[in-house]
Motif scaffolding. Structure first.
Motif, PDB file in Angstrom:
ATOM      1  N   MET A   1       0.817  -1.189   0.000  1.00 33.03           N
ATOM      2  CA  MET A   1       0.000   0.000   0.000  1.00 33.03           C
ATOM      3  C   MET A   1       0.865   1.260   0.000  1.00 33.03           C
ATOM      4  SD  MET A   1      -3.110   0.866   0.006  1.00 33.03           S
ATOM      5  CE  MET A   1      -4.156   2.200   0.345  1.00 33.03           C
ATOM      6  N   LYS A   2       1.951   1.223   0.763  1.00 32.18           N
ATOM      7  CA  LYS A   2       2.834   2.374   0.822  1.00 32.18           C
ATOM      8  C   LYS A   2       3.482   2.612  -0.540  1.00 32.18           C
ATOM      9  CE  LYS A   2       6.527   4.296   3.539  1.00 32.18           C
ATOM     10  NZ  LYS A   2       6.097   5.433   4.234  1.00 32.18           N
ATOM     11  N   ASN A   3       3.785   1.538  -1.254  1.00 35.90           N
ATOM     12  CA  ASN A   3       4.365   1.649  -2.582  1.00 35.90           C
ATOM     13  C   ASN A   3       3.387   2.321  -3.552  1.00 35.90           C
ATOM     14  OD1 ASN A   3       6.212   1.417  -4.536  1.00 35.90           O
ATOM     15  ND2 ASN A   3       5.925  -0.769  -4.904  1.00 35.90           N
ATOM     16  N   ASN A   6       3.278   6.047  -2.980  1.00 36.13           N
ATOM     17  CA  ASN A   6       4.457   6.730  -3.541  1.00 36.13           C
ATOM     18  C   ASN A   6       4.260   7.103  -5.007  1.00 36.13           C
ATOM     19  OD1 ASN A   6       5.847   6.613  -1.145  1.00 36.13           O
ATOM     20  ND2 ASN A   6       6.919   4.712  -1.648  1.00 36.13           N
ATOM     21  N   TYR A   7       3.376   6.403  -5.707  1.00 34.77           N
ATOM     22  CA  TYR A   7       3.073   6.738  -7.102  1.00 34.77           C
ATOM     23  C   TYR A   7       1.862   7.666  -7.236  1.00 34.77           C
ATOM     24  CZ  TYR A   7       6.381   3.180  -8.539  1.00 34.77           C
ATOM     25  OH  TYR A   7       7.522   2.462  -8.740  1.00 34.77           O
ATOM     26  N   ILE A   8       0.883   7.487  -6.370  1.00 36.53           N
ATOM     27  CA  ILE A   8      -0.352   8.270  -6.484  1.00 36.53           C
ATOM     28  C   ILE A   8      -0.139   9.721  -6.064  1.00 36.53           C
ATOM     29  CG2 ILE A   8      -2.674   8.546  -5.541  1.00 36.53           C
ATOM     30  CD1 ILE A   8      -2.952   5.546  -5.548  1.00 36.53           C
ATOM     31  N   ILE A   9       0.574   9.956  -4.996  1.00 38.98           N
ATOM     32  CA  ILE A   9       0.763  11.331  -4.500  1.00 38.98           C
ATOM     33  C   ILE A   9       1.503  12.198  -5.526  1.00 38.98           C
ATOM     34  CG2 ILE A   9       1.904  12.723  -2.727  1.00 38.98           C
ATOM     35  CD1 ILE A   9       1.092  10.542  -0.719  1.00 38.98           C
TER      36      ILE A   9
END
Length: 81
Positions: A1-3, A6-9
């Motif tokens: 989820m953290k990964n 890192n792409y969505i933000i």
């Protein structure tokens, strides 16, 4: 989820930046449609005024106070009489 975050933000930030620049460009294009003709007109008037001042300084004549002829001058040939 953290990964995934890192792409969505950064993607969301990129979208917001492009939306902001789209808004700015919309008003910038409207601004230039008004300002460019205005600047060209003012430049033309300034050049015309400076040419008048230069002509007046060189000749001492004022083109605005020039006397205009109301009728065409008649030129008579006196050599044939």
């Amino acid at each position: 989820m953290k990964n995934l975050l890192n792409y969505i933000i950064p993607f969301l930030i990129l979208i917001l930046v492009f939306r902001f620049f789209n808004f700015i460009m919309y008003f910038a294009i409207r601004f230039w449609y008004v300002s460019i003709p205005l600047v060209l007109y003012l430049f033309y008037e300034f050049r015309k005024n400076s040419k008048r001042k230069k002509y007046k300084q060189e000749t001492g004549l004022d083109p605005d106070n020039e006397v205009k002829l109301k009728e065409d001058a008649i030129i008579e040939d006196e050599g044939n009489e």
